[in-house]
Design a protein around this motif. Structure first.
Motif, mmCIF file in Angstrom:
data_model
loop_
_atom_site.group_PDB
_atom_site.id
_atom_site.type_symbol
_atom_site.label_atom_id
_atom_site.label_comp_id
_atom_site.label_asym_id
_atom_site.label_seq_id
_atom_site.Cartn_x
_atom_site.Cartn_y
_atom_site.Cartn_z
ATOM 1 N N GLN A 69 19.778 1.188 13.920
ATOM 2 C CA GLN A 69 20.152 -0.252 14.751
ATOM 3 C C GLN A 69 19.609 -1.014 14.878
ATOM 4 O OE1 GLN A 69 23.766 0.481 16.566
ATOM 5 N NE2 GLN A 69 24.270 -2.082 17.202
ATOM 6 N N ARG A 70 18.163 -0.688 15.460
ATOM 7 C CA ARG A 70 17.241 -1.245 16.572
ATOM 8 C C ARG A 70 16.280 -2.247 14.929
ATOM 9 N NH1 ARG A 70 17.713 2.713 20.186
ATOM 10 N NH2 ARG A 70 18.599 2.326 22.312
ATOM 11 N N VAL A 71 15.830 -1.178 13.959
ATOM 12 C CA VAL A 71 15.155 -1.835 12.527
ATOM 13 C C VAL A 71 16.209 -2.467 12.082
ATOM 14 C CG1 VAL A 71 13.692 -1.884 11.237
ATOM 15 C CG2 VAL A 71 13.337 -0.116 13.119
ATOM 16 N N TYR A 72 17.020 -2.507 12.273
ATOM 17 C CA TYR A 72 18.081 -3.417 11.147
ATOM 18 C C TYR A 72 18.146 -4.802 11.910
ATOM 19 C CZ TYR A 72 18.271 -0.868 6.977
ATOM 20 O OH TYR A 72 18.076 -0.452 5.712
ATOM 21 N N GLY B 179 7.886 -2.510 6.360
ATOM 22 C CA GLY B 179 8.664 -0.485 6.469
ATOM 23 C C GLY B 179 7.950 -0.570 7.882
ATOM 24 N N VAL B 180 8.401 0.144 8.826
ATOM 25 C CA VAL B 180 8.560 0.767 9.922
ATOM 26 C C VAL B 180 7.409 2.455 9.466
ATOM 27 C CG1 VAL B 180 9.890 -0.102 11.209
ATOM 28 C CG2 VAL B 180 10.444 2.495 10.398
ATOM 29 N N LYS B 181 6.077 2.125 10.415
ATOM 30 C CA LYS B 181 6.097 3.438 10.432
ATOM 31 C C LYS B 181 6.134 4.610 11.239
ATOM 32 C CE LYS B 181 3.518 1.316 6.595
ATOM 33 N NZ LYS B 181 3.926 1.609 5.729
ATOM 34 N N THR B 182 6.047 4.133 12.205
ATOM 35 C CA THR B 182 6.512 5.176 13.236
ATOM 36 C C THR B 182 7.897 5.784 14.503
ATOM 37 O OG1 THR B 182 5.846 3.514 15.640
ATOM 38 C CG2 THR B 182 3.941 4.404 14.242
ATOM 39 N N LEU B 183 8.152 6.607 14.430
ATOM 40 C CA LEU B 183 9.101 7.164 15.507
ATOM 41 C C LEU B 183 9.469 6.005 16.520
ATOM 42 C CD1 LEU B 183 8.576 10.857 15.098
ATOM 43 C CD2 LEU B 183 10.038 9.610 13.923
ATOM 44 N N PHE C 267 12.444 2.216 19.753
ATOM 45 C CA PHE C 267 13.407 1.139 20.200
ATOM 46 C C PHE C 267 12.842 -0.294 19.625
ATOM 47 C CE2 PHE C 267 10.665 4.361 22.144
ATOM 48 C CZ PHE C 267 10.979 4.834 23.501
ATOM 49 N N GLY C 268 12.280 -0.035 17.955
ATOM 50 C CA GLY C 268 12.922 -1.632 17.258
ATOM 51 C C GLY C 268 10.801 -2.422 17.309
ATOM 52 N N THR C 269 11.123 -2.738 16.355
ATOM 53 C CA THR C 269 10.445 -3.637 15.997
ATOM 54 C C THR C 269 10.437 -5.190 15.480
ATOM 55 O OG1 THR C 269 8.510 -4.421 14.110
ATOM 56 C CG2 THR C 269 10.808 -3.134 13.730
ATOM 57 N N THR C 270 9.978 -6.638 15.473
ATOM 58 C CA THR C 270 9.996 -7.487 15.415
ATOM 59 C C THR C 270 8.721 -7.820 13.812
ATOM 60 O OG1 THR C 270 7.966 -8.207 17.278
ATOM 61 C CG2 THR C 270 10.520 -8.059 17.640
ATOM 62 N N ILE C 271 8.597 -6.913 13.238
ATOM 63 C CA ILE C 271 7.452 -7.255 12.554
ATOM 64 C C ILE C 271 8.224 -7.836 11.474
ATOM 65 C CG2 ILE C 271 7.617 -4.613 11.491
ATOM 66 C CD1 ILE C 271 5.316 -5.246 10.212
ATOM 67 N N PHE C 272 9.844 -7.990 10.770
ATOM 68 C CA PHE C 272 10.720 -8.276 9.838
ATOM 69 C C PHE C 272 10.374 -9.818 9.779
ATOM 70 C CE2 PHE C 272 11.268 -3.885 10.146
ATOM 71 C CZ PHE C 272 10.765 -3.277 8.593
ATOM 72 N N SER C 273 10.866 -10.153 11.245
ATOM 73 C CA SER C 273 11.136 -11.041 11.430
ATOM 74 C C SER C 273 9.952 -11.795 11.402
ATOM 75 C CB SER C 273 12.466 -11.134 12.931
ATOM 76 O OG SER C 273 11.453 -10.434 14.042
ATOM 77 N N GLU C 274 8.960 -11.587 12.523
ATOM 78 C CA GLU C 274 7.397 -12.396 12.437
ATOM 79 C C GLU C 274 6.560 -12.721 11.121
ATOM 80 O OE1 GLU C 274 4.996 -10.859 15.672
ATOM 81 O OE2 GLU C 274 6.234 -9.937 16.444
ATOM 82 N N ALA C 275 6.578 -11.372 10.275
ATOM 83 C CA ALA C 275 6.297 -11.694 9.565
ATOM 84 C C ALA C 275 7.119 -12.582 8.184
ATOM 85 C CB ALA C 275 6.151 -10.406 8.666
ATOM 86 N N THR C 276 8.331 -12.544 8.144
ATOM 87 C CA THR C 276 9.222 -13.518 7.086
ATOM 88 C C THR C 276 9.016 -14.664 7.213
ATOM 89 O OG1 THR C 276 10.768 -10.983 7.067
ATOM 90 C CG2 THR C 276 11.650 -13.442 6.669
ATOM 91 N N ARG C 277 8.964 -15.365 9.254
ATOM 92 C CA ARG C 277 8.530 -16.624 9.384
ATOM 93 C C ARG C 277 7.674 -17.478 8.742
ATOM 94 N NH1 ARG C 277 10.778 -15.658 14.081
ATOM 95 N NH2 ARG C 277 13.116 -16.500 13.834
ATOM 96 N N SER D 46 0.266 -1.415 0.379
ATOM 97 C CA SER D 46 -0.097 0.194 0.427
ATOM 98 C C SER D 46 0.609 1.353 0.209
ATOM 99 C CB SER D 46 -1.263 0.182 1.040
ATOM 100 O OG SER D 46 -0.533 0.048 2.807
ATOM 101 N N SER D 47 1.950 0.927 0.039
ATOM 102 C CA SER D 47 2.583 2.561 0.416
ATOM 103 C C SER D 47 4.357 1.821 0.030
ATOM 104 C CB SER D 47 2.979 2.860 1.156
ATOM 105 O OG SER D 47 3.689 1.871 2.750
#
Length: 213
Positions: A135-138, A73-77, A82-92, A10-11
């Motif tokens: 760094q936290r996102v990556y 991608g990340v949507k918020t500051l 503080f980081g996210t786990t969306i990439f690893s969760e969604a990829t798994r 969507s973006s």
């Protein structure tokens, strides 16, 4: 022509990839939590509202597709800070569903600084911008890359440089050799162009190219 599932459609790069894939004649399933708001109408486009972290949603979207492109991608500051786990969760979940449904071709977007590209661009990015903001996102993107690289899929991990909204020039550099890696910018439209051209290109399998203008 392929049936292409685009996760994160969507973006950003995902949206540009929807346009590029349709222009190339492919059938597109645009998957996102806000897919219904995608401002494109096309007879070969199906918009699928769903969550990339839902096994049921991803499994339903993947039935009958030939290729999966993941562009999250990340949507918020807050996620940046503080980081996210969306990439690893969604990829798994995505990899598990691909293996179960027999879909072999995957193209995933991460970025410069992921995996073994970290610390190989330029001083400003590697030692100032990256540790302060990325760094936290990556760290989570690293986990996602590892999941893909350990799979038996025909994968390509695309690592674009600094992203812009400029139109596609189609004259970008594809840097596969570590000694050539450097920083730079590239438009989201050019990243989309590369991914669509790579859909059925076996020379890109198992590669982690950096893309810069």
């Amino acid at each position: 022509m392929s049936v292409v599932l685009i996760i994160g459609a969507s973006s950003g790069i995902g949206y540009e990839t929807v346009k590029a894939a349709l222009s190339a004649g492919h059938e597109v399933r645009a998957f996102s939590r806000s897919a219904k708001n995608i401002s494109i109408s096309h007879p070969k486009l199906v918009k699928l509202n769903g969550d990339a972290r839902s096994s049921a949603d991803v499994s339903a979207a993947m039935q009958g597709v030939d290729v999966v492109i993941q562009s999250l991608g990340v949507k918020t500051l807050t996620e940046l800070a503080f980081g996210t786990t969306i990439f690893s969760e969604a990829t798994r979940i995505m990899v598990e569903r691909m293996q179960q449904t027999g879909v072999h071709r995957l193209i995933m977007v991460t970025g410069i600084g992921a995996g073994n590209s970290r610390g190989r661009t330029n001083f400003l990015y590697d030692y100032m911008l990256f540790p302060l903001f990325l760094q936290r996102v990556y760290s989570d993107k690293d986990i996602a890359e590892d999941i893909v690289q350990k799979s038996n899929l025909d994968w390509t991990i695309v690592r674009p440089g600094l992203l812009t909204n400029a139109p596609a020039k189609k004259r970008y550099k594809v840097l596969n050799d570590m000694k050539d890696w450097r920083g730079g910018a590239i438009s989201r439209a050019d990243v989309a162009d590369f991914m669509v051209k790579s859909l059925a290109d076996p020379t890109t399998y198992g590669k982690t190219p950096i893309l810069v203008d």
